[in-house]
Enzyme design. Structure first.
Site, PDB file in Angstrom:
ATOM      1  N   GLU A 146       0.818  -1.218   0.000  1.00 36.56           N
ATOM      2  CA  GLU A 146       0.000   0.000   0.000  1.00 36.56           C
ATOM      3  C   GLU A 146       0.852   1.269   0.000  1.00 36.56           C
ATOM      4  O   GLU A 146       0.359   2.342   0.337  1.00 36.56           O
ATOM      5  CB  GLU A 146      -0.928  -0.018   1.212  1.00 36.56           C
ATOM      6  N   SER A 206      -6.717  -1.840   1.443  1.00 33.95           N
ATOM      7  CA  SER A 206      -6.861  -1.269   0.102  1.00 33.95           C
ATOM      8  C   SER A 206      -7.346  -2.289  -0.927  1.00 33.95           C
ATOM      9  O   SER A 206      -7.156  -2.098  -2.127  1.00 33.95           O
ATOM     10  CB  SER A 206      -5.545  -0.634  -0.380  1.00 33.95           C
ATOM     11  N   TYR A 219      -9.032   4.048  -5.837  1.00 30.49           N
ATOM     12  CA  TYR A 219      -7.985   5.051  -6.024  1.00 30.49           C
ATOM     13  C   TYR A 219      -7.789   5.552  -7.450  1.00 30.49           C
ATOM     14  O   TYR A 219      -7.098   6.542  -7.650  1.00 30.49           O
ATOM     15  CB  TYR A 219      -6.644   4.483  -5.520  1.00 30.49           C
ATOM     16  N   ARG A 273     -11.864   3.619  10.428  1.00 31.09           N
ATOM     17  CA  ARG A 273     -13.008   3.428   9.533  1.00 31.09           C
ATOM     18  C   ARG A 273     -13.503   1.995   9.671  1.00 31.09           C
ATOM     19  O   ARG A 273     -12.703   1.050   9.726  1.00 31.09           O
ATOM     20  CB  ARG A 273     -12.612   3.693   8.079  1.00 31.09           C
ATOM     21  N   ASP A 330     -15.904  -0.894   7.891  1.00 32.75           N
ATOM     22  CA  ASP A 330     -16.483  -1.242   6.595  1.00 32.75           C
ATOM     23  C   ASP A 330     -17.518  -2.350   6.779  1.00 32.75           C
ATOM     24  O   ASP A 330     -17.249  -3.354   7.448  1.00 32.75           O
ATOM     25  CB  ASP A 330     -15.403  -1.745   5.634  1.00 32.75           C
ATOM     26  N   GLU A 379     -14.308  -5.272   8.194  1.00 39.63           N
ATOM     27  CA  GLU A 379     -13.018  -4.969   8.814  1.00 39.63           C
ATOM     28  C   GLU A 379     -13.019  -3.569   9.392  1.00 39.63           C
ATOM     29  O   GLU A 379     -13.883  -2.745   9.077  1.00 39.63           O
ATOM     30  CB  GLU A 379     -11.880  -5.104   7.797  1.00 39.63           C
ATOM     31  N   ASN A 399     -10.287  -0.355   9.731  1.00 37.91           N
ATOM     32  CA  ASN A 399      -9.018   0.229   9.300  1.00 37.91           C
ATOM     33  C   ASN A 399      -8.585   1.257  10.338  1.00 37.91           C
ATOM     34  O   ASN A 399      -9.326   2.201  10.623  1.00 37.91           O
ATOM     35  CB  ASN A 399      -9.177   0.913   7.942  1.00 37.91           C
ATOM     36  N   GLY A 432      -7.168   5.810   4.404  1.00 40.13           N
ATOM     37  CA  GLY A 432      -6.542   6.655   3.394  1.00 40.13           C
ATOM     38  C   GLY A 432      -6.886   8.123   3.575  1.00 40.13           C
ATOM     39  O   GLY A 432      -7.931   8.482   4.109  1.00 40.13           O
TER      40      GLY A 432
END
Length: 313
Positions: free
Chosen positions: A28, A157, A223, A262, A264, A277, A279, A283
């Site tokens: 990443e 990611s 991205y 974050r 998800d 998951e 994070n 990002g």
């Protein structure tokens, strides 16, 4: 700034010299470098003295030279989000943004974080995990049917993730996932919308719903693609959104995480959430979700960077 407390610090000088650590050697790296440029610019606009370091070893050298008072961690994946950086900084007595050693290690491990959720009533898609010497993948297909997702257990990611729609695709998907770690998981597909709950200083940010024409919200959708659509407000009834935010915060806290992050999850066709998951270092690029959600509360990018830095206090 509904729900968020007042700033903890008013003067940029109170942060001291900040070491912004980016890049590193994980898969990443490019995501981290892109976000790092945006964060460095925000630190400058905020008048916060800082120095940028590429990877942990350069950072440690800067700390030993007395160049760093606290760390803004923007490393993604192994070496930055898995607890190794956090443990080293603990030993060096240097405060850092985000989660601590134990919660960083736990959230990076998809198998063990899902076990914690299952034990505590947080729904997560059914899965099987396979160590390096385990190859009986057909058992997962027998249990879950097709499609399934094949994932590395310790990377973000969406790198190394494949959606397998035919049994003939399984071996290639497993080989890809194993290039990013010896243990993999095979997870039942849950059909539904993709939602993301940002967290800032233990406050849940407005949900974002992501829509992509791709098979799933993969690296390209995150991205590179201009076809990905971000919906904030997410389009849910307010009462349901608040219920899902509360469950997201429970999922976040069960893993011991703090500071910012974050969560998800998927929302299936019956309205049931399935958590994927957490994070701990999301990002911070122009496509990233936490900045978009914070903006909905009136928190601009520069203010967001300030508040993330305050999680090191």
């Amino acid at each position: 700034m509904s729900g968020l407390a007042q700033r903890k610090l008013d003067n940029a000088e109170d942060f001291g010299q900040v070491g912004l650590v980016i890049g590193g050697n994980s898969a990443e790296r490019e995501v981290s470098l892109n976000g790092g440029r945006a964060v460095a610019a925000a630190l400058s606009r905020n008048g916060i003295a800082h120095q940028v370091f590429d990877g942990p070893l350069a950072l440690f050298e800067g700390i030993q030279k007395g160049q760093v008072d606290r760390v803004f961690n923007l490393l993604h994946g192994p070496g930055g989000e898995d607890g190794s950086l956090q443990g080293a900084l603990d030993l060096m007595g240097t405060p850092c943004t985000g989660a601590d050693l134990a919660s960083s290690a736990l959230t990076m491990d998809k198998v063990r974080s899902k076990w914690v959720w299952e034990r505590n009533g947080i729904p997560t898609p059914p899965f099987m995990h396979f160590a390096a010497d385990e190859h009986h993948y057909g058992e997962a297909l027998e249990s879950f049917g097709l499609p399934v997702f094949v994932k590395p257990t310790g990377l973000g990611s969406s790198i190394g993730i494949s959606k397998v729609k035919q049994e003939s695709e399984l071996d290639e998907a497993v080989s890809l996932a194993r290039t990013h770690g010896s243990t993999i998981i095979i997870e039942k597909e849950i059909r539904g919308g993709e939602y993301f709950a940002g967290v800032l200083d233990q406050v849940g940010l407005p949900l974002i719903r992501v829509v992509t024409p791709r098979e799933f919200y993969d690296y390209t959708a995150k991205y590179e693609s201009d076809d990905t659509r971000y919906h904030c407000p997410c389009g849910l009834e307010d009462a349901l959104e608040q219920e899902l935010l509360a469950l997201s915060m429970k999922a976040f806290k069960l893993l011991g995480t703090s500071g910012w992050g974050r969560v998800d999850f998927l929302l299936d066709e019956t309205g049931k959430p399935w958590f994927l998951e957490v994070n701990t270092t999301p990002g911070m690029t122009d496509h990233s979700l936490v900045p978009q959600a914070a903006a909905r509360l009136g928190v601009g990018f520069d203010e967001l960077v300030w508040r993330i830095l305050e999680t090191s206090l």
